[in-house]
Design a protein around this motif. Structure first.
Motif, PDB file in Angstrom:
ATOM      1  N   ASP A 150      44.115 -25.604  -4.807  1.00  0.00           N
ATOM      2  CA  ASP A 150      45.377 -25.168  -4.230  1.00  0.00           C
ATOM      3  C   ASP A 150      45.713 -23.717  -4.561  1.00  0.00           C
ATOM      4  O   ASP A 150      46.830 -23.273  -4.309  1.00  0.00           O
ATOM      5  N   LYS A 151      44.782 -22.963  -5.129  1.00  0.00           N
ATOM      6  CA  LYS A 151      45.043 -21.571  -5.465  1.00  0.00           C
ATOM      7  C   LYS A 151      43.733 -20.794  -5.383  1.00  0.00           C
ATOM      8  O   LYS A 151      42.691 -21.282  -5.791  1.00  0.00           O
ATOM      9  N   SER A 152      43.825 -19.578  -4.843  1.00  0.00           N
ATOM     10  CA  SER A 152      42.645 -18.730  -4.730  1.00  0.00           C
ATOM     11  C   SER A 152      42.755 -17.563  -5.706  1.00  0.00           C
ATOM     12  O   SER A 152      43.857 -17.112  -6.039  1.00  0.00           O
ATOM     13  N   TYR A 153      41.590 -17.078  -6.140  1.00  0.00           N
ATOM     14  CA  TYR A 153      41.519 -15.961  -7.080  1.00  0.00           C
ATOM     15  C   TYR A 153      40.697 -14.847  -6.430  1.00  0.00           C
ATOM     16  O   TYR A 153      40.206 -14.978  -5.314  1.00  0.00           O
ATOM     17  N   GLU A 154      40.596 -13.747  -7.174  1.00  0.00           N
ATOM     18  CA  GLU A 154      39.956 -12.565  -6.609  1.00  0.00           C
ATOM     19  C   GLU A 154      38.737 -12.197  -7.436  1.00  0.00           C
ATOM     20  O   GLU A 154      38.743 -12.301  -8.670  1.00  0.00           O
ATOM     21  N   GLY A 155      37.691 -11.763  -6.746  1.00  0.00           N
ATOM     22  CA  GLY A 155      36.492 -11.270  -7.395  1.00  0.00           C
ATOM     23  C   GLY A 155      35.967 -10.057  -6.659  1.00  0.00           C
ATOM     24  O   GLY A 155      36.519  -9.638  -5.625  1.00  0.00           O
ATOM     25  N   ARG A 156      34.894  -9.468  -7.198  1.00  0.00           N
ATOM     26  CA  ARG A 156      34.298  -8.286  -6.575  1.00  0.00           C
ATOM     27  C   ARG A 156      32.806  -8.494  -6.395  1.00  0.00           C
ATOM     28  O   ARG A 156      32.115  -8.950  -7.315  1.00  0.00           O
ATOM     29  N   LEU A 157      32.350  -8.138  -5.200  1.00  0.00           N
ATOM     30  CA  LEU A 157      30.929  -8.186  -4.884  1.00  0.00           C
ATOM     31  C   LEU A 157      30.426  -6.750  -4.770  1.00  0.00           C
ATOM     32  O   LEU A 157      30.795  -6.034  -3.839  1.00  0.00           O
TER      33      LEU A 157
END
Length: 738
Positions: free
Chosen positions: A649-656
């Protein structure tokens, strides 16, 4: 034998002998009782089946007749067996043509005018009647007397035949009495039909109540479909037909089949319904009722005749009536009626006038109800009632109004799809992994003797994880040890010889010194071999002969990590039961370790159909971002939305980062239902520059946890973002080949 009609039968009480008088008296009493019972049955409310079964049994019992039957006329004018008693035991089929001759007798008795009873002796023939002769002569080819008595209606018209078979052993003077008795019993059957007709007439009041209930039902709603279903289902019961269909005209000419009796849903795409709709539409355009009774009228308009022929290919009713339903409020007679009814009968009676009359009653009541519902249907919204109704009429009907509205909406939708930008996001699945992962391999082939770790244990670099044994290694280590002992012994012997070399010749002394040097070289080489083996297989620590160790590796010194928490964690499940005693090669791992307190990443498997958009985003300056790194320089990266399976129910952030995307596509071995190649990429989590509220909580860092990601590949038109897959498929399958 000749035919004997019923004329002035002899009295059953006349005397012609002692035994005969007793039989006549007994039959007289039984006949009187039978008349009394038949009178009661004639006035009863039994169904025809029950009445005739009891009536026939009572008729046969009174005169001790062995068999009999009752034949009734069908609506088509044929005689049909209503009930019988032992008719198969009188011998109709024992002689050739017996059944056919018997049927011809029934036909002649039924058609004789005026109706009269008939007596046929055993193997007797019936005198030819005034009617048309049949293919076989009317005859009684049995060993019984056959008595035939017509059952008449109130208009003295035959409606059936009572047939009685009597044994031929009675006094011949008794058979006229039996015939008269059968004729009088047939009269009681005629009375039953008269009383039944009276009861039917009395049921007219019930019919009026049904019509009133029907009217209440069809006026209880303004929904065209509901009203049509009430008309179809309740109207079919009133008319007593096989099927009743209702169609409503909602615009200038097009008719919709709203209801079919007995069907819960009208499949408008079916061939039957489409041809039914065309028949309704053509009859409404014609403006007159269509009646089909098995033969098509040659004067029908071409459109109606064609629609009728098409419909008769789907349905074969013997009676078909298509009745336009026009309400008195429809003043414009040039326009088609608002509704239409289609009546179908597959086995109609000879007289269809009652069905037509009941259809007119249903039509009269259904006309205002269907008109009201159709008018209400034309109003899309109550507060827009009149403006939209006028607009619909001005454009040319509801169909054109809807078409214009759809065209406007499509234009607005196309504009939004082209002008509004949106993030193009490529989906990929993956799993959570620590950045630092190591696999522990045996330094050489050997048999596992001991495993000193369990799942979840934390280890320092160099910790002994497993102990292995190898016979070749024992031989190599023992050979080096023996070589060291021999070299030491030779060095000690040469040193002792030199120490006692007071009177030794110079040549012997030089030879001893050379031997000592050779022994020292052998000793140094053997010692170096042992140290090398200990360093390579025992982490620099000696071990038992033939045993060597597999140890946790050292951390990469180039990666920044918290020094106080730099420890390995065992990631595998408990493998001791499967590995102890097993021989492993250097390419077979013993254990998998990870630095759970260090940096984490998501290992993605990007499908080949999506990797092109990702690489295109890295090549487009407007689609990717740049991170300033004083050590590594400028690094291109894309923002990735990460969704954890443990927290959906929650999204997070990452880096590619660009350098974290592999340059090779490999088969996807993890998913058996997807065979296309994938490109491995690593998304860094919780790195500097990402807001901390978008960091993945450390308590969700679980190795192998499934994640779903969307890689943001820059801004594109909303239509391309939503349907880029359709365009790529079209280009690949169509444009490319053209």
């Amino acid at each position: 034998m000749s035919t004997t009609p019923a004329t002035a039968p002899a009295s059953p009480n006349s005397s012609s002998g002692g035994g005969s008088d007793d039989a006549r008296s007994r039959y007289a009493r039984q006949i009187e009782d039978a008349f009394e019972s038949a009178g009661k049955l004639a006035g009863s409310t039994l169904s025809p089946t029950e009445f005739y079964q009891q009536f026939l049994n009572r008729t046969l019992q009174a005169i001790d007749a062995p068999a009999g039957a009752v034949w009734l006329r069908t609506p088509q004018g044929f005689l049909q067996l209503a009930c019988q008693e032992n008719i198969d035991k009188v011998g109709l089929d024992t002689r050739r043509g017996g059944r056919q001759c018997h049927n011809e007798v029934l036909r002649q008795v039924f058609q004789t005018a005026p109706p009269r009873p008939i007596l046929l002796e055993p193997n007797g023939r019936m005198a030819p009647g005034p009617g048309e002769p049949g293919p076989v002569p009317p005859a009684n080819l049995t060993d019984h007397f056959a008595l035939f008595a017509p059952i008449l209606s109130t208009e003295k018209q035959p409606i059936g035949v009572l047939e009685v078979f009597q044994d031929a052993t009675h006094d011949p003077r008794m058979y006229p009495t039996y015939l008269n008795y059968a004729f009088q019993m047939a009269g009681y059957a005629s009375q039953y039909h008269s009383f039944s007709n009276a009861r039917v007439a009395a049921g007219v009041e019930k019919t009026y109540a049904q019509v009133e209930t029907f009217a209440r039902h069809i006026h209880s709603s303004l929904n065209p479909t509901e009203v049509a279903y009430h008309v179809a289902n309740e109207g079919r019961k009133l008319i007593e037909c096989d099927r009743l269909c209702v169609g409503i005209r909602h615009d200038r000419s097009r008719v919709t089949v709203e209801a079919v009796s007995g069907a819960d849903v009208v499949e408008k795409a079916s061939t039957h319904v489409r041809r039914l709709r065309l028949l309704m539409q053509s009859v409404l355009q014609w403006g007159e009722a269509l009646t089909f009774k098995g033969e098509k009228d040659a004067g029908l308009p071409p459109a109606v005749a064609h629609a009728l022929d098409e419909y008769l290919h789907e349905s074969q009713p013997k009676l078909l009536i298509v009745q336009p339903v026009r309400d008195e409020r429809e003043k414009d007679k040039t326009k088609p009626a608002r509704a239409v009814l289609v009546l179908e009968c597959y086995n109609p009676p000879e007289q269809t006038d009652p069905i037509v009359q009941r259809l007119e009653v249903v039509t009269t009541h259904a006309a205002p109800a269907l008109y009201n519902a159709a008018e209400m249907r034309r109003v899309p919204l109550k507060f827009l009632w009149w403006p939209i109704a006028k607009l619909q009429d001005g454009i040319g009907g509801k169909g054109r109004f809807i078409a214009a509205a759809v065209a406007v909406l499509l234009a607005v939708l196309v504009g939004v799809m082209v002008m509004v930008p949106a993030d193009l996001r490529m989906e990929a699945k993956g799993q959570m992994l620590p950045v630092e992962i190591a696999k522990v391999f045996p330094p050489r082939e050997g048999q596992i003797q001991e495993i000193r770790t369990k799942p979840g244990d934390t280890l320092s670099p160099g910790y002994e994880i497993a102990t292995l044994f190898s016979s070749p290694f024992a031989d190599e280590y023992g050979k080096a040890s023996n070589e060291l002992r021999e070299a030491n012994a030779m060095v000690d012997a040469a040193a002792e010889t030199l120490a006692k070399a007071t009177g030794m010749k110079e040549d012997d002394k030089l030879r001893t010194v050379a031997e000592k040097k050779n022994a020292e070289q052998r000793r140094d080489k053997a010692l170096q071999d042992l140290r090398t083996q200990d360093a390579q297989y025992n982490a620099g620590r000696p071990n038992r002969l033939g045993y060597f160790r597999a140890c946790a590796p050292q951390f990469d010194p180039q990666l920044a990590r918290p020094l106080d928490r730099s420890r390995w964690t065992v990631l595998n499940d408990d493998r001791r039961e499967n590995l102890i005693g097993r021989t492993l090669r250097p390419n077979e791992d013993i254990m998998r370790l990870g630095n759970l307190e260090g940096a984490w990443q998501a290992e993605l498997k990007i499908p080949q159909r999506n990797i092109g958009q990702v690489l295109k985003a890295f090549a487009d300056p407007d689609s990717h971002l740049i991170e300033k790194d004083p050590v590594r320089g400028d690094r291109k990266y894309l923002v990735v939305d990460v969704l954890l399976s443990s927290q959906p129910d929650k999204s997070y952030e990452g880096r590619l980062y660009r350098d974290d995307v592999a340059a090779e596509a490999v088969p996807n071995k993890n998913e058996h239902d997807e065979n296309e190649p994938v490109v491995t990429a690593y998304v860094k989590l919780n790195v500097a520059g990402i807001p901390e509220e978008n960091w993945v909580p450390r308590n969700h860092f679980i190795t192998g946890l499934e994640v779903r990601t969307r890689v943001r590949c820059g801004k594109h038109a909303l239509g391309y973002t939503l349907f880029h897959g359709v365009w790529e498929w079209f280009y690949e399958k169509v444009v490319f080949f053209i």
